[in-house]
Write an enzyme that holds these catalytic residues in place. Structure first.
Site, PDB file in Angstrom:
ATOM      1  N   GLU A   1       0.852  -1.087  -0.114  1.00 35.23           N
ATOM      2  CA  GLU A   1      -0.046   0.080   0.149  1.00 35.23           C
ATOM      3  C   GLU A   1       0.904   1.410   0.025  1.00 35.23           C
ATOM      4  OE1 GLU A   1      -3.288   0.289  -0.261  1.00 35.23           O
ATOM      5  OE2 GLU A   1      -2.866   2.355  -0.565  1.00 35.23           O
TER       6      GLU A   1
ATOM      7  N   GLU B   1       1.870   6.665  -6.986  1.00 36.16           N
ATOM      8  CA  GLU B   1       0.735   7.384  -7.328  1.00 36.16           C
ATOM      9  C   GLU B   1       1.122   9.104  -7.132  1.00 36.16           C
ATOM     10  OE1 GLU B   1      -3.154   4.596  -6.179  1.00 36.16           O
ATOM     11  OE2 GLU B   1      -2.681   6.650  -5.002  1.00 36.16           O
TER      12      GLU B   1
HETATM   13  N1  LIG Z   1      -2.924  10.740 -14.747  1.00 38.07           N
HETATM   14  C1  LIG Z   1      -3.768   9.825 -15.086  1.00 38.07           C
HETATM   15  N2  LIG Z   1      -3.817   9.356 -16.181  1.00 38.07           N
HETATM   16  C2  LIG Z   1      -4.681   8.161 -16.446  1.00 38.07           C
HETATM   17  N3  LIG Z   1      -5.428   7.598 -15.663  1.00 38.07           N
HETATM   18  C3  LIG Z   1      -5.070   8.142 -14.593  1.00 38.07           C
HETATM   19  C4  LIG Z   1      -4.236   9.012 -13.784  1.00 38.07           C
HETATM   20  N4  LIG Z   1      -4.399   9.057 -12.589  1.00 38.07           N
HETATM   21  C5  LIG Z   1      -5.233   8.030 -12.349  1.00 38.07           C
HETATM   22  N5  LIG Z   1      -5.693   7.448 -13.365  1.00 38.07           N
HETATM   23  C6  LIG Z   1      -6.583   6.360 -13.206  1.00 38.07           C
HETATM   24  O1  LIG Z   1      -7.288   6.295 -12.096  1.00 38.07           O
HETATM   25  C7  LIG Z   1      -7.070   5.123 -11.095  1.00 38.07           C
HETATM   26  C8  LIG Z   1      -6.999   5.909  -9.632  1.00 38.07           C
HETATM   27  O2  LIG Z   1      -6.013   6.434  -9.561  1.00 38.07           O
HETATM   28  P1  LIG Z   1      -5.726   7.508  -8.371  1.00 38.07           P
HETATM   29  O3  LIG Z   1      -4.498   8.230  -8.523  1.00 38.07           O
HETATM   30  O4  LIG Z   1      -6.965   8.533  -7.924  1.00 38.07           O
HETATM   31  O5  LIG Z   1      -5.627   6.706  -7.155  1.00 38.07           O
HETATM   32  P2  LIG Z   1      -6.634   6.172  -5.925  1.00 38.07           P
HETATM   33  O6  LIG Z   1      -7.973   6.759  -6.302  1.00 38.07           O
HETATM   34  O7  LIG Z   1      -5.986   6.955  -4.826  1.00 38.07           O
HETATM   35  O8  LIG Z   1      -6.410   4.754  -6.009  1.00 38.07           O
HETATM   36  P3  LIG Z   1      -5.970   3.758  -4.792  1.00 38.07           P
HETATM   37  O9  LIG Z   1      -7.404   3.096  -4.316  1.00 38.07           O
HETATM   38  O10 LIG Z   1      -5.337   2.640  -5.721  1.00 38.07           O
HETATM   39  O11 LIG Z   1      -4.972   4.541  -3.755  1.00 38.07           O
HETATM   40  C9  LIG Z   1      -5.673   4.622 -11.681  1.00 38.07           C
HETATM   41  O12 LIG Z   1      -5.502   3.212 -10.999  1.00 38.07           O
HETATM   42  C10 LIG Z   1      -5.878   4.969 -13.240  1.00 38.07           C
HETATM   43  O13 LIG Z   1      -6.451   3.935 -13.791  1.00 38.07           O
END
Ligand SMILES: Nc1ncnc2c1ncn2[C@@H]1O[C@H](COP(=O)(O)OP(=O)(O)OP(=O)(O)O)[C@@H](O)[C@H]1O
Length: 138
Positions: free
Chosen positions: A84, A91
């Site tokens: 995690e 991210e």
């Molecule tokens: N810059 C980007 N370009 C394209 N797709 C993106 C981008 N950022 C995020 N995504 C898509 O959105 C999803 C979620 O990304 P995000 O950074 O919001 O993580 P999160 O919601 O915090 O997810 P997690 O639950 O894994 O922590 C990613 O797995 C990807 O598929």
């Protein structure tokens, strides 16, 4: 004024090098602790993992798990938390270097999220293998 010094020049430099190393490792620990605090305060998923860790620990105490099972559980907990944290680091890095939507960013984030999923599935399977026999005997 000449300072009275009981140590030789060599041991002085050895000691100061050791102190610098100690100071450096303490600072490193502070950065690591800051990282833990940041992920705890900002990532909901990480807090859910921590709550799950407490629930699993409580169950382990109630069921009086043998030491070997505790060792297995601790390794698996470590695996999930580390996955995690690395996923969050990926991210955050991508949001920093590539804040716009990009197919490659999606692939990288999805793979990092997949690593957490793998760790979580492994944790559930190991948890069942460890706890189910204990529940039967309880
Ligand atoms: N810059 C980007 N370009 C394209 N797709 C993106 C981008 N950022 C995020 N995504 C898509 O959105 C999803 C979620 O990304 P995000 O950074 O919001 O993580 P999160 O919601 O915090 O997810 P997690 O639950 O894994 O922590 C990613 O797995 C990807 O598929």
């Amino acid at each position: 004024m000449r300072r009275k010094c009981s140590v030789t020049k060599t041991s002085y430099w050895v000691n100061s090098a050791l102190n610098a190393k100690r100071r450096k490792s303490l600072i490193g620990l502070t950065h690591a602790w800051n990282g833990l605090k940041t992920i705890f305060c900002t990532e909901r998923n990480f807090r859910i993992h921590i709550m799950t860790v407490f629930a699993v620990m409580a169950a382990g105490i109630v069921l009086q798990l043998p030491i070997i099972k505790w060792a297995i559980i601790i390794v698996v907990i470590g695996l999930v938390l580390v996955a995690e944290m690395l996923n969050t680091a990926v991210e955050k890095m991508l949001d920093y270097v590539k804040p716009t939507v990009h197919p490659q960013a999606k692939v990288i984030k999805d793979i990092a999220a997949g690593a957490v999923l793998v760790a979580a599935v492994v944790a559930v399977i190991v948890g069942l293998l460890v706890f189910l026999p204990e529940f039967r005997e309880w």
